[in-house]
Design a protein around this motif. Structure first.
Motif, PDB file in Angstrom:
ATOM      1  N   GLU A  70       0.842  -1.199   0.000  1.00 37.35           N
ATOM      2  CA  GLU A  70       0.000   0.000   0.000  1.00 37.35           C
ATOM      3  C   GLU A  70       0.876   1.246   0.000  1.00 37.35           C
ATOM      4  O   GLU A  70       1.882   1.317   0.713  1.00 37.35           O
ATOM      5  CB  GLU A  70      -0.917   0.015   1.233  1.00 37.35           C
ATOM      6  CG  GLU A  70      -1.931  -1.115   1.263  1.00 37.35           C
ATOM      7  CD  GLU A  70      -2.978  -0.970   0.173  1.00 37.35           C
ATOM      8  OE1 GLU A  70      -3.233   0.177  -0.273  1.00 37.35           O
ATOM      9  OE2 GLU A  70      -3.548  -1.998  -0.229  1.00 37.35           O
ATOM     10  N   ILE A  71       0.462   2.220  -0.791  1.00 36.72           N
ATOM     11  CA  ILE A  71       1.236   3.459  -0.912  1.00 36.72           C
ATOM     12  C   ILE A  71       0.740   4.509   0.084  1.00 36.72           C
ATOM     13  O   ILE A  71       1.524   5.128   0.797  1.00 36.72           O
ATOM     14  CB  ILE A  71       1.149   4.000  -2.361  1.00 36.72           C
ATOM     15  CG1 ILE A  71       1.712   2.963  -3.341  1.00 36.72           C
ATOM     16  CG2 ILE A  71       1.889   5.334  -2.480  1.00 36.72           C
ATOM     17  CD1 ILE A  71       1.505   3.327  -4.799  1.00 36.72           C
ATOM     18  N   SER A  72      -0.582   4.705   0.130  1.00 36.89           N
ATOM     19  CA  SER A  72      -1.147   5.759   0.991  1.00 36.89           C
ATOM     20  C   SER A  72      -1.200   5.303   2.447  1.00 36.89           C
ATOM     21  O   SER A  72      -1.285   4.104   2.742  1.00 36.89           O
ATOM     22  CB  SER A  72      -2.549   6.131   0.513  1.00 36.89           C
ATOM     23  OG  SER A  72      -3.423   5.025   0.647  1.00 36.89           O
ATOM     24  N   VAL A  73      -1.162   6.295   3.330  1.00 37.81           N
ATOM     25  CA  VAL A  73      -1.227   6.005   4.771  1.00 37.81           C
ATOM     26  C   VAL A  73      -2.604   5.458   5.149  1.00 37.81           C
ATOM     27  O   VAL A  73      -2.725   4.523   5.951  1.00 37.81           O
ATOM     28  CB  VAL A  73      -0.910   7.278   5.583  1.00 37.81           C
ATOM     29  CG1 VAL A  73      -1.035   7.003   7.083  1.00 37.81           C
ATOM     30  CG2 VAL A  73       0.473   7.798   5.244  1.00 37.81           C
ATOM     31  N   LEU A  74      -3.639   6.047   4.547  1.00 40.09           N
ATOM     32  CA  LEU A  74      -4.997   5.604   4.848  1.00 40.09           C
ATOM     33  C   LEU A  74      -5.216   4.168   4.388  1.00 40.09           C
ATOM     34  O   LEU A  74      -5.837   3.358   5.101  1.00 40.09           O
ATOM     35  CB  LEU A  74      -6.015   6.540   4.174  1.00 40.09           C
ATOM     36  CG  LEU A  74      -7.489   6.275   4.485  1.00 40.09           C
ATOM     37  CD1 LEU A  74      -7.752   6.456   5.974  1.00 40.09           C
ATOM     38  CD2 LEU A  74      -8.382   7.218   3.676  1.00 40.09           C
ATOM     39  N   GLY A  75      -4.661   3.816   3.213  1.00 39.50           N
ATOM     40  CA  GLY A  75      -4.785   2.447   2.724  1.00 39.50           C
ATOM     41  C   GLY A  75      -4.062   1.465   3.622  1.00 39.50           C
ATOM     42  O   GLY A  75      -4.537   0.344   3.852  1.00 39.50           O
ATOM     43  N   ARG A  76      -2.879   1.867   4.140  1.00 32.34           N
ATOM     44  CA  ARG A  76      -2.141   0.988   5.047  1.00 32.34           C
ATOM     45  C   ARG A  76      -2.939   0.719   6.333  1.00 32.34           C
ATOM     46  O   ARG A  76      -3.004  -0.413   6.815  1.00 32.34           O
ATOM     47  CB  ARG A  76      -0.791   1.624   5.394  1.00 32.34           C
ATOM     48  CG  ARG A  76       0.185   1.653   4.223  1.00 32.34           C
ATOM     49  CD  ARG A  76       1.436   2.413   4.601  1.00 32.34           C
ATOM     50  NE  ARG A  76       2.362   2.482   3.464  1.00 32.34           N
ATOM     51  CZ  ARG A  76       3.492   3.176   3.473  1.00 32.34           C
ATOM     52  NH1 ARG A  76       3.825   3.881   4.562  1.00 32.34           N
ATOM     53  NH2 ARG A  76       4.286   3.182   2.410  1.00 32.34           N
ATOM     54  N   LYS A  77      -3.538   1.779   6.878  1.00 36.87           N
ATOM     55  CA  LYS A  77      -4.333   1.606   8.110  1.00 36.87           C
ATOM     56  C   LYS A  77      -5.533   0.690   7.866  1.00 36.87           C
ATOM     57  O   LYS A  77      -5.854  -0.166   8.691  1.00 36.87           O
ATOM     58  CB  LYS A  77      -4.810   2.970   8.622  1.00 36.87           C
ATOM     59  CG  LYS A  77      -3.682   3.837   9.169  1.00 36.87           C
ATOM     60  CD  LYS A  77      -4.234   5.159   9.685  1.00 36.87           C
ATOM     61  CE  LYS A  77      -3.117   6.027  10.251  1.00 36.87           C
ATOM     62  NZ  LYS A  77      -3.629   7.319  10.761  1.00 36.87           N
TER      63      LYS A  77
END
Length: 331
Positions: free
Chosen positions: A289-296
């Motif tokens: 995952e690239i975005s922080v929101l996607g990682r969370k």
């Protein structure tokens, strides 16, 4: 020097021969004040001084002539009924209003009091001279009669109410004995043979066994249904379409759990270890995952998948201390 009035009063009133009580009664009737603790001689002197006055009126004489004043006029006290025609109040039924005891015994005065009083005062007003004394006596007698009448009516009403209350209590406490019911005639007992008795016992035993067998089958079916329900609940499987709708992606929840299980199994086999850790899986998510929101979001999905896999006994989770790394073992 004593005056002639004093001498006449002493001759007329012989106070010295009377007792102290009689002297005090005479003084009370004539409104003569006697000081408390006065001696007889002092009382006699006070009374002689009072009766010697020119305007003194002896009221004891008026009381002796009271009956004559009530029956006749004040000016004609000594005239007998034969000397003059009787007044209307001296004739019945109006004479009852001048004597309370006589009026109580009179039915006319008791039950038709208002009419009698009304006619009495009409006749009195038609007289040449109104006798206020007789009118007052009649008015007082009528008031006493009215009070007596009301009291008797109240007593009678209370007596009637008390009697009614007693009757109600009697009816309430009284028990009605029901009529005897005719009993049906019992049929005579029939005698049965030994064979009939054995047949009846055999039929009863067979019927009892059949009922027990039916109950047993019902119990087995009920237990099987409960077992199936428990198995379905333990699987916790939902339709794929519904799971996809809940997750919001094409991948269902079951597919998500299966994918993470395969990834954990692959990682353990590649590293040639018997376990892996949560931190290792987090590294995989950070690389994908690239975005922080996607990682969370993926981290939450991964953690929930681990919880479900552990519940279904596919993996084992161990954590030595709080807030430390979680080790994952294949079951």
């Amino acid at each position: 020097m004593p005056s002639k009035n004093d001498e006449n009063s002493k001759k007329r009133y012989n106070f010295k021969d009377q007792t102290v009580k009689e002297l005090r009664d005479f003084a009370a009737i004539n409104d003569i004040t006697i000081p408390a603790g006065s001696r007889k001689s002092d009382i006699v002197e006070i009374l002689h001084n009072a009766v010697s006055e020119s305007d003194f009126i002896d009221r004891t004489l008026e009381e002796n002539r009271k009956e004559e004043l009530i029956v006749g006029d004040d000016e004609e006290d000594f005239e007998t009924p034969s000397d003059k025609e009787l007044k209307f109040w001296q004739k019945p039924p109006y004479s009852t209003l001048l004597d309370l005891e006589l009026a109580k015994d009179s039915d006319v005065a008791f039950y038709d009091l208002s009419t009698l009083v009304h006619k009495f005062f009409e006749n009195m007003l038609s007289e040449d001279f109104i006798n206020y004394k007789v009118s007052g006596i009649a008015l007082k007698t009528s008031a006493s009669l009215h009070r007596h009448k009301i009291r008797d009516v109240i007593k009678q009403e209370e007596k009637i109410q008390k009697q009614e209350k007693i009757e109600k209590m009697r009816k309430r406490t009284q028990r009605d004995i029901p009529e005897t019911l005719s009993q049906p005639i019992k049929p005579k007992m029939k005698t049965s043979s030994q064979d009939e008795l054995f047949d009846a016992m055999r039929d009863a035993i067979i019927e009892t066994m059949q009922k027990r067998e039916k109950l047993k089958r019902r119990r087995i079916k009920r237990e099987e249904k409960l077992k199936k329900k428990k198995e379905k609940r333990s699987e916790a499987k939902l339709p794929k379409e519904l799971l996809k709708h809940i997750s919001g992606r094409e991948q269902s929840v079951e597919e998500l759990h299966e994918s993470w299980y395969n990834r954990i199994k692959t990682k353990i086999s590649l590293e040639e270890k018997n376990n892996t850790s949560l931190y290792e899986l987090v590294k995989l998510i950070n690389n994908e995952e690239i975005s922080v929101l996607g990682r969370k979001y993926e981290l939450i999905r991964m953690f929930l998948a681990l919880m479900f896999l552990s519940t279904n006994n596919k993996i084992n989770l161990e954590q030595n201390k709080e807030f430390k790394d979680i080790h994952i073992f294949l079951d």
